[in-house]
Scaffold this active site. Structure first.
Site, PDB file in Angstrom:
ATOM      1  N   GLU A   1      29.860 -37.286 -42.404  1.00 22.75           N
ATOM      2  CA  GLU A   1      29.740 -35.847 -43.287  1.00 22.75           C
ATOM      3  C   GLU A   1      30.060 -34.868 -42.544  1.00 22.75           C
ATOM      4  OE1 GLU A   1      26.294 -37.082 -45.531  1.00 22.75           O
ATOM      5  OE2 GLU A   1      25.091 -34.463 -45.785  1.00 22.75           O
TER       6      GLU A   1
ATOM      7  N   ASP B   1      25.575 -39.480 -43.926  1.00 26.02           N
ATOM      8  CA  ASP B   1      24.052 -39.373 -43.704  1.00 26.02           C
ATOM      9  C   ASP B   1      23.437 -40.480 -45.263  1.00 26.02           C
ATOM     10  OD1 ASP B   1      24.835 -37.375 -42.165  1.00 26.02           O
ATOM     11  OD2 ASP B   1      23.517 -35.887 -43.039  1.00 26.02           O
TER      12      ASP B   1
ATOM     13  N   ASP C   1      20.844 -40.717 -46.984  1.00 28.41           N
ATOM     14  CA  ASP C   1      20.852 -40.529 -47.396  1.00 28.41           C
ATOM     15  C   ASP C   1      21.061 -40.241 -49.423  1.00 28.41           C
ATOM     16  OD1 ASP C   1      21.760 -37.913 -47.661  1.00 28.41           O
ATOM     17  OD2 ASP C   1      20.702 -36.884 -46.581  1.00 28.41           O
TER      18      ASP C   1
ATOM     19  N   TYR D   1      20.133 -31.321 -34.330  1.00 24.63           N
ATOM     20  CA  TYR D   1      20.588 -30.844 -35.837  1.00 24.63           C
ATOM     21  C   TYR D   1      19.201 -30.427 -36.667  1.00 24.63           C
ATOM     22  CZ  TYR D   1      22.198 -31.451 -40.092  1.00 24.63           C
ATOM     23  OH  TYR D   1      22.879 -31.343 -41.571  1.00 24.63           O
TER      24      TYR D   1
ATOM     25  N   CYS E   1       5.721   2.340-104.972  1.00 21.70           N
ATOM     26  CA  CYS E   1       5.155   0.965-104.696  1.00 21.70           C
ATOM     27  C   CYS E   1       3.390   0.960-104.921  1.00 21.70           C
ATOM     28  CB  CYS E   1       5.696   0.633-103.009  1.00 21.70           C
ATOM     29  SG  CYS E   1       5.405  -1.136-102.547  1.00 21.70           S
TER      30      CYS E   1
ATOM     31  N   CYS F   1       1.945  -0.217-101.674  1.00 23.87           N
ATOM     32  CA  CYS F   1       2.197   0.938-100.000  1.00 23.87           C
ATOM     33  C   CYS F   1       2.070   2.517-100.983  1.00 23.87           C
ATOM     34  CB  CYS F   1       2.796   0.460 -98.734  1.00 23.87           C
ATOM     35  SG  CYS F   1       5.124   1.136 -99.376  1.00 23.87           S
TER      36      CYS F   1
ATOM     37  N   CYS G   1      11.536  -1.004-103.302  1.00 26.43           N
ATOM     38  CA  CYS G   1      10.477   0.076-102.086  1.00 26.43           C
ATOM     39  C   CYS G   1      10.884   0.605-100.871  1.00 26.43           C
ATOM     40  CB  CYS G   1       8.491  -0.650-101.670  1.00 26.43           C
ATOM     41  SG  CYS G   1       8.334   0.037-100.348  1.00 26.43           S
TER      42      CYS G   1
ATOM     43  N   CYS H   1       7.476  -4.086 -97.516  1.00 25.15           N
ATOM     44  CA  CYS H   1       6.951  -4.621 -99.191  1.00 25.15           C
ATOM     45  C   CYS H   1       8.497  -5.143 -99.332  1.00 25.15           C
ATOM     46  CB  CYS H   1       6.634  -3.218 -99.471  1.00 25.15           C
ATOM     47  SG  CYS H   1       4.909  -2.413 -99.315  1.00 25.15           S
TER      48      CYS H   1
END
Length: 909
Positions: A12, A120, A122, A338, A799, A802, A824, A829
């Site tokens: 590796e 390695d 793993d 290492y 309106c 409002c 409106c 609205c």
DNA sequence: GCAAGGTC
């Protein structure tokens, strides 16, 4: 040699190729020559495997030989919808900087009959093994492929591995393939999404040039950020509480003993006073217990990478990243073993004495090493085991003596010294102390004092980073009575936990399985590089506004994307693949399906991210790409230039268009109606438009600006098939034309009070209210009445909801072309009325959709039990005012409010 | 311009 086969061996990393070659050849007849890569030499020697004479060629790679990437057409950020990255094709390839290694492997493999893999042992190593296999098999199909399994670079072990070759493990490799693909897809999709969503919308002041800022997301970096933010919130939400405690001291001819109240402290002032007064009334102390015991303080376990990083941070304040750089230098120069290892126990085959012997000449710790080797001192002890073994590397230990090299920095010296002292400490006896604990009783309350005498320092003599305090107390005997020299009621205040230190952060990551020993420091550095977190001079981390906003945004969505669970679940699945319980495809399909759903949901809830960002950052007025529009999501491939994507964009005035991301080179654009309030690209694909895919857009129109009969919510297509969209463009005009006419943004609402105290609302881009109060986010009941006024002879309509004066407009739909109507102007609205209906009162309003409303914050928040930004305290403690006035007068023994503790019937039970 | 994992 007749019958000799050529065997290509691949490790590796170059150092392993060199070591194994040296061990197998016993340095007899070992030749070395250059490969195409300057780092990866080729060693040659003769060897015999199970009686078969072999000419061994031994070379190496440098970690992974291949990378995983999306196919070219998906690699540009605007080339596709980030959601497509969950199924976009990916390819594995050898990147440019590894091509010379690939050529070496090809050239050597052609000459060989066998390939022996020394990667390695793993999962990552197994995956690299399959990368090497792929490259070598491509040039020599009939290679015999074997795997060497070894756990340490020790002669006997290496010979054993060579004579007992096995098959490579496809499951291990598959697990890594799955991990790579999941990481890539999740990382790229979320990174593109959040960067494009947020970067240009806010002035992110942490970066000098935020145009190039990348707001990355990764399954490791985000949980790491999460740890930092969570602790920060904990600190922020801490509310100091005052507490009381009773201290007692006793001075005699032999010295002073300080006794601590065995109740610790009380938050209830009244209770504390009552108990204190009882003690003061009967202050005579009786010794109830005297305990002598031997205490051992053990040396640390052998040194793993994480421990090295944590200790260098704690002892020298070195960052984990810098520690690894210095350690790599020392390793490359042969002074330490290492440095990337999880292993924290030595193999029984390691010659520990030899390592100590090398250090005997050192001016500072040499004499300690000599004492260790002298059996008469009894100082030697076989090292303990921390219980971790990565089966690939031993714990970090010195491999070559040095009293300091020319050219070493202070940090090189410090780190080498730490590795040596740590190793010497590991093989030493623990420190021994004699502890005395004395307990006394005053008026029924118990107090204790302790003293310690160090009998043997042992490992502490060499491990100067640790100390063990000694304190003397006078001699006491059980039954002895005395009157305390002092008895005081003292107060204190609770403090928040400290911010996470680098060592704390590494511990959190280690515990949650975030990253590996070789990458944890990278993830921490990434937080700093991305402006997600800062580190103070005390190595303690705080989130930046940016980091906190991102975590807050996802948290408010209710997602735990910033927590370690996601990674843990992925790791669990990878484990299942590596032992053959699940297939790679099965895990990929399930995980990516879940993550895509999560991604799409997060995108639907993007307002939470925007809101969180708005808490910390000003809105940006920046135009993107020179066309004054903010880039958004991809709708389709550009049908004009065929290179870039057509992207939904919005300008400062709130007008939408779909334009080519290749602007200004490509000016393909589709202008959308000016009446659009919101638009968002969906994952739905148009079934009729070609060339596809064309993603549908969810539009929300301002009802007052579109004629009756059109729905305010419309799932539309810009590919040409959508008649509704075409009609609305004709009727309402496009945003660009409306702007050109000088029309102000229609989002201006005359009835919404403006206040300079507010920022700009996330939902409607208006000032005057916060996004929490945005009227556009709430539906309201409406009546359908209007008020018609007459001013200066002109009719005016207000309106019904409002009372804002309505605007007279002209419809342009097929059925009502030219017909006038009032509507409106307020976006909250939806009131409109045909002019010719004015006299018969037929005004109507169309109910607003609530489909886009986000779920309630409070319900989610309550369910998650977060350490809150809102502050929290234990429910069973009591606050005391600044003046010390008690606010609770319950009995502290039984909790009954009818009496105090001194008369409590339960006392003493 | 994205991830995390090897390593020089």
């Amino acid at each position: 040699m007749s019958g000799t086969i050529k065997v290509l061996n691949v490790a590796e990393k170059p150092s392993v190729a060199k070591s194994v070659s040296g061990l197998l050849s016993r340095n007899q007849g070992l030749r070395v020559r250059e490969g195409r890569s300057r780092y990866n030499k080729i060693f040659e020697f003769n060897y015999s495997i199970r009686g078969q004479p072999c000419q061994m060629l031994f070379t190496s790679v440098t970690g992974h030989l291949m990378e995983l990437e999306f196919e070219d057409r998906f690699r540009k950020w605007h080339s596709c919808d980030p959601g497509d990255l969950y199924h976009a094709p990916v390819r594995k390839f050898v990147p440019e900087d590894k091509l010379d290694i690939k050529r070496t492997l090809e050239e050597e493999a052609r000459r060989c009959q066998w390939l022996v893999l020394w990667l390695d042992c793993d999962r990552e190593g197994e995956n690299i093994a399959f990368e090497v296999i792929e490259v070598c098999r491509a040039v020599k199909r009939n290679l015999t492929i074997r795997r060497a399994r070894f756990s340490a670079l020790i002669e006997r072990e290496i010979h054993h591995a060579t004579q007992n070759l096995v098959d490579p493990n496809q499951w291990f490799s598959d697990a890594v393939d799955a991990r790579q693909e999941i990481d890539l897809r999740i990382g790229a999709s979320f990174t593109r999404f959040q960067t494009m969503l947020l970067r240009d919308k806010f002035v992110i002041d942490s970066a000098t040039d935020d145009r190039n800022l990348v707001l990355s997301y990764g399954p490791c970096q985000f949980p790491t950020l999460g740890f930092v933010v969570e602790r920060y919130w904990e600190v922020q939400s801490h509310e100091p509480e005052e507490f009381w405690t009773i201290n007692c001291s006793h001075k005699s001819d032999e010295g002073v003993a300080t006794f601590n109240w065995m109740r610790g402290h009380l938050f209830d002032y009244t209770c504390a006073v009552i108990v204190y007064e009882m003690c003061v009334q009967e202050p005579n102390a009786t010794v109830t217990k005297v305990q002598h015991q031997e205490k051992l303080k053990y040396p640390p376990y052998p040194l793993s990478t994480i421990e090295l990083e944590k200790r260098a941070s704690r002892y020298f304040r070195m960052s984990s990243e810098h520690t690894m750089k210095v350690a790599e230098d020392l390793y490359q120069a042969g002074f330490i073993s290492y440095p990337r290892t999880e292993t924290d126990s030595f193999s029984s085959r390691t010659d520990l004495h030899a390592i100590v012997q090398e250090q005997q000449e050192h001016p500072e710790w040499g004499s300690y090493a000599q004492r260790l080797l002298d059996p008469e001192t009894g100082l030697w002890r076989n090292p303990g085991s921390g219980g971790h073994d990565d089966k690939a590397h031993p714990p970090i230990h010195p491999t070559k003596f040095s009293a300091g090299e020319h050219g070493w920095s202070q940090d090189h010296r410090k780190l080498y010294e730490l590795v040596v002292r740590h190793f010497l400490a590991c093989v030493s006896q623990p420190a021994v102390g004699a502890e005395t604990i004395v307990e006394i009783d005053i008026a029924g309350e118990l107090f204790s004092a302790s003293g310690r005498m160090i009998l043997e320092r042992n490992y502490l003599d060499v491990y100067r980073y640790e100390s063990w305090g000694a304190s003397m107390i006078p001699t006491y005997t059980v039954g002895q009575q005395f009157t305390p020299t002092s008895l005081t009621l003292d107060t204190g205040v609770t403090r928040p936990p400290p911010l996470l230190s680098e060592a704390d952060l590494l511990s959190c990551m280690d515990k949650a399985g975030i990253g590996t020993d070789a990458t944890m420091h990278d993830h921490i550095k990434k937080l700093l590089d991305r402006f997600y977190a800062t580190k103070d001079s005390n190595t303690r981390f705080s989130p930046t506004n940016l980091g906190e906003a991102l975590v807050m945004g996802y948290d408010d969505m209710g997602y735990e994307l910033w927590k370690p669970n996601l990674r843990s679940m992925m790791e669990f699945d990878m484990k299942q693949v590596s032992v053959g319980n699940k297939s790679k495809d099965e895990v990929l399909a399930t995980c990516l399906q879940q993550m895509k759903a999560c991604f799409l949901d997060a995108r639907l809830n993007k307002v939470k991210l925007l809101e969180a960002m708005a808490v910390f950052f000003e809105r940006s007025n920046r135009a993107v790409g020179g066309d004054n529009y903010t880039a958004g999501e991809v709708v389709r491939q550009c049908n004009l230039c065929q290179e870039s994507s057509m992207v939904l964009k919005k300008n400062r005035e709130g007008n939408f268009m779909v334009g080519c991301s290749g602007f200004p080179q490509c000016r393909n654009a589709i202008w959308l109606p000016g009446s659009i309030l919101e638009a968002a690209v969906t994952s739905n694909i148009c079934t009729s438009c070609n060339p596809g895919p064309v993603n549908l857009i969810q539009f929300k129109f301002r009802q007052i600006e579109i004629p009756p009969g059109f729905n305010a919510n419309h799932l539309g297509c810009i590919g040409g098939c959508d008649d509704t969209l075409r009609q609305l463009i004709e009727i309402c005009g496009t945003g660009s034309r409306m702007s050109a006419r000088g029309r102000g943004p229609t989002t201006t609402s005359s009835n919404v009070p403006r206040s300079s105290n507010h920022g700009v609302c996330i939902h409607c881009q208006q000032t005057g209210h916060s996004s929490n109060d945005c009227p556009s986010q709430f539906s309201r009941s409406r009546n359908s009445r209007s008020r018609v006024n007459s001013q200066n002879g002109e009719p005016s309509v207000s309106c019904s909801t409002c009372d804002t004066p309505c605007v007279l407009r002209t419809a342009n739909t097929e059925n009502n072309r030219g017909r006038k109507f009032y509507s409106c102007p307020s976006q909250e609205c939806n009131f409109f009325i045909w002019e010719d209906d004015l006299n018969n009162g037929n005004g109507r309003s169309i109910p607003r959709s609530t489909a886009n409303r986000s779920a309630s914050n409070s319900s989610r928040r309550g369910g998650r039990g977060r350490v809150g930004r809102n502050g929290s305290r234990a429910a069973d403690t009591t606050f005391v005012s600044a003046t010390g006035d008690p606010v609770s007068n319950r009995c502290y023994v039984c909790g009954d409010p009818s009496h105090f503790a001194n008369v409590c019937p339960n006392r003493g039970m």
